[in-house]
Motif scaffolding. Structure first.
Motif, short mmCIF file in Angstrom:
data_model
loop_
_atom_site.label_atom_id
_atom_site.label_comp_id
_atom_site.label_asym_id
_atom_site.label_seq_id
_atom_site.Cartn_x
_atom_site.Cartn_y
_atom_site.Cartn_z
N PHE A 187 0.88 -1.18 0.00
CA PHE A 187 0.00 0.00 0.00
C PHE A 187 0.92 1.23 0.00
CE2 PHE A 187 -4.64 0.37 1.17
CZ PHE A 187 -4.77 1.68 0.79
N VAL A 188 0.73 2.10 -0.97
CA VAL A 188 1.57 3.31 -1.05
C VAL A 188 0.66 4.54 -1.06
CG1 VAL A 188 3.32 4.57 -2.40
CG2 VAL A 188 3.31 2.06 -2.42
N ILE A 189 1.02 5.53 -0.26
CA ILE A 189 0.23 6.78 -0.22
C ILE A 189 1.14 7.94 -0.58
CG2 ILE A 189 -1.24 8.29 1.17
CD1 ILE A 189 -2.49 5.71 1.47
N LEU A 190 0.74 8.72 -1.59
CA LEU A 190 1.51 9.91 -1.97
C LEU A 190 1.07 11.07 -1.09
CD1 LEU A 190 1.23 9.64 -5.88
CD2 LEU A 190 2.64 8.31 -4.29
N LYS A 203 2.57 -6.88 -7.40
CA LYS A 203 1.40 -6.98 -8.30
C LYS A 203 0.12 -6.47 -7.65
CE LYS A 203 -0.64 -10.71 -10.86
NZ LYS A 203 -1.38 -11.40 -9.85
N GLU A 204 -0.09 -6.81 -6.36
CA GLU A 204 -1.36 -6.50 -5.71
C GLU A 204 -1.34 -5.14 -4.98
OE1 GLU A 204 0.83 -8.73 -4.95
OE2 GLU A 204 1.08 -9.01 -2.78
N ALA A 205 -0.24 -4.40 -5.10
CA ALA A 205 -0.12 -3.15 -4.32
C ALA A 205 -1.12 -2.08 -4.80
CB ALA A 205 1.30 -2.61 -4.41
N THR A 206 -1.68 -1.39 -3.83
CA THR A 206 -2.59 -0.26 -4.08
C THR A 206 -1.80 1.03 -3.96
OG1 THR A 206 -4.38 -1.52 -3.05
CG2 THR A 206 -4.69 0.88 -3.17
N ARG A 240 -10.05 -1.14 -0.81
CA ARG A 240 -8.93 -1.06 0.15
C ARG A 240 -8.76 0.38 0.66
NH1 ARG A 240 -3.28 -3.40 -1.03
NH2 ARG A 240 -3.27 -3.96 1.17
N VAL A 241 -8.87 1.33 -0.26
CA VAL A 241 -8.69 2.74 0.14
C VAL A 241 -9.84 3.17 1.05
CG1 VAL A 241 -8.57 5.12 -0.73
CG2 VAL A 241 -7.28 3.29 -1.88
N LYS A 242 -11.05 2.76 0.69
CA LYS A 242 -12.22 3.08 1.52
C LYS A 242 -12.03 2.47 2.92
CE LYS A 242 -17.12 2.14 1.64
NZ LYS A 242 -17.45 0.76 1.89
N ASN A 243 -11.59 1.23 2.97
CA ASN A 243 -11.41 0.56 4.27
C ASN A 243 -10.32 1.22 5.11
OD1 ASN A 243 -13.40 -1.23 3.67
ND2 ASN A 243 -12.04 -2.89 3.04
#
Ligand code: NAD
Length: 285
Positions: free
Chosen positions: A70-73, A93-96, A160-163
């Motif tokens: 999971f990466v957040i800018l 592959k599965e990273a958000t 995923r982002v909502k959660n």
């Protein structure tokens, strides 16, 4: 954990917002590692020293990518595209990938680089302070969080982002990137532009007397946001240029109306105008 799970989270841009996110994750009991990446080595050092992140670096090659899904800018919005190009090819592959940026039509450009795994998000929370040293674990609690999906957004990454944000106690809403930029152009970007201009007016009119010695609470309340980070606001103003310019035009019309009523001493109309607006403002609280 309210449906939220991640192996490890990387925050790119370890400033006030990114640092607050890292602290909030820990406060809420996220057990995986939270990492930080920042161009400024001092921000990384400070983040590590304050225990905000479990690891931090200034270069992409040092990040343990196998532990990150999971990466957040969280840097100024105009840095996002170059960051996205650096992430591409390194991500699992599965990273958000998501962001905290204040403008949202750039989501389309980020999708071009990262594909449907990118999900745009904007927390309606913040202050004029910058830097990880001001980060607050409770910043996002009870605050609105706008997610701006597009036709391309992958439902798995959207969920995923909502959660993530539900887990942090934010109130999630959805908007198109276009509507988002119109709305926040008016309610956030315009007031920041006006606050900057108002402080500049004091500078322009200071001559014989230094007007900066006299502002009372009203001026300080009104212009608090003009102490915000200049890089962040330059990027927002330029990214949302069209909406902001329309808002400035509309603001100038309102100011001209007020100017005319004062110039022509139309006392009754002036009072009526001020009354209408005062009622609107009181309705906000
Ligand atoms: P900040 O100045 O506190 O932090 C930004 C960090 O990004 C700094 O540590 C800086 O060194 C780092 N950075 C700059 N360029 C970078 C790059 N290319 N790669 C990696 N790191 C880089 O700013 P902030 O207030 O935390 O704002 C961050 C983001 O959050 C912005 O996109 C802003 O639009 C958004 N946002 C801010 C607020 C607010 O009130 N501050 C509210 C909502 C959204």
């Amino acid at each position: 954990m309210d449906g939220f799970s991640a192996e490890g989270i990387l925050i790119v841009g370890l400033g006030f917002m990114g640092g607050s996110l890292a602290k909030a994750l820990k406060k809420r009991g996220f057990s995986g590692p939270v990492f930080g990446l920042d161009v400024n080595p001092e921000a990384v050092e400070r983040g590590k020293k304050l225990g905000v992140v479990d690891g931090g670096w200034t270069d992409y090659d040092s990040v343990p990518w196998k532990d990150v899904d999971f990466v957040i800018l969280a840097s100024p919005v105009r840095t996002f595209e170059a960051i996205a190009r650096n992430l591409k090819g390194r991500l699992k592959k599965e990273a958000t990938v998501s962001d905290l940026g204040s403008t949202k039509r750039l989501v389309y450009r980020l999708e071009e680089v990262l594909g449907p795994r990118f999900v745009g998000a904007h927390p309606i929370a913040g202050t004029e302070k910058s830097g990880v040293e001001h980060a607050r674990a409770d910043l996002y609690e009870g605050k609105k969080l706008i997610i701006t999906p597009t036709e391309r957004t992958d439902p798995f990454h959207l969920e995923r982002v909502k959660n993530l944000w539900t887990f942090l106690g934010s109130k999630v809403e959805f908007m198109s990137p276009e509507l988002h930029d119109f709305v926040f152009g008016v309610v956030s970007h315009l007031p920041h532009a006006v606050a900057f201009a108002l402080v500049d007016t004091l500078r322009a009119l200071s001559g014989e007397v230094d007007l900066f010695k006299y502002p009372g609470a009203g001026f300080k309340d009104f212009t608090r946001i003009a102490a915000s980070d200049p890089t962040m606001w330059r990027d927002i103003f330029l990214e949302n240029k069209d909406n902001l310019l329309k808002s400035i035009e509309s603001f100038k019309n309102s100011l001209e109306r007020l100017e005319k009523l004062i110039k022509e001493e139309r006392a009754e109309e002036l009072k009526e105008y001020l009354n209408e607006i005062s009622v609107l403002r009181r309705g906000l609280d």
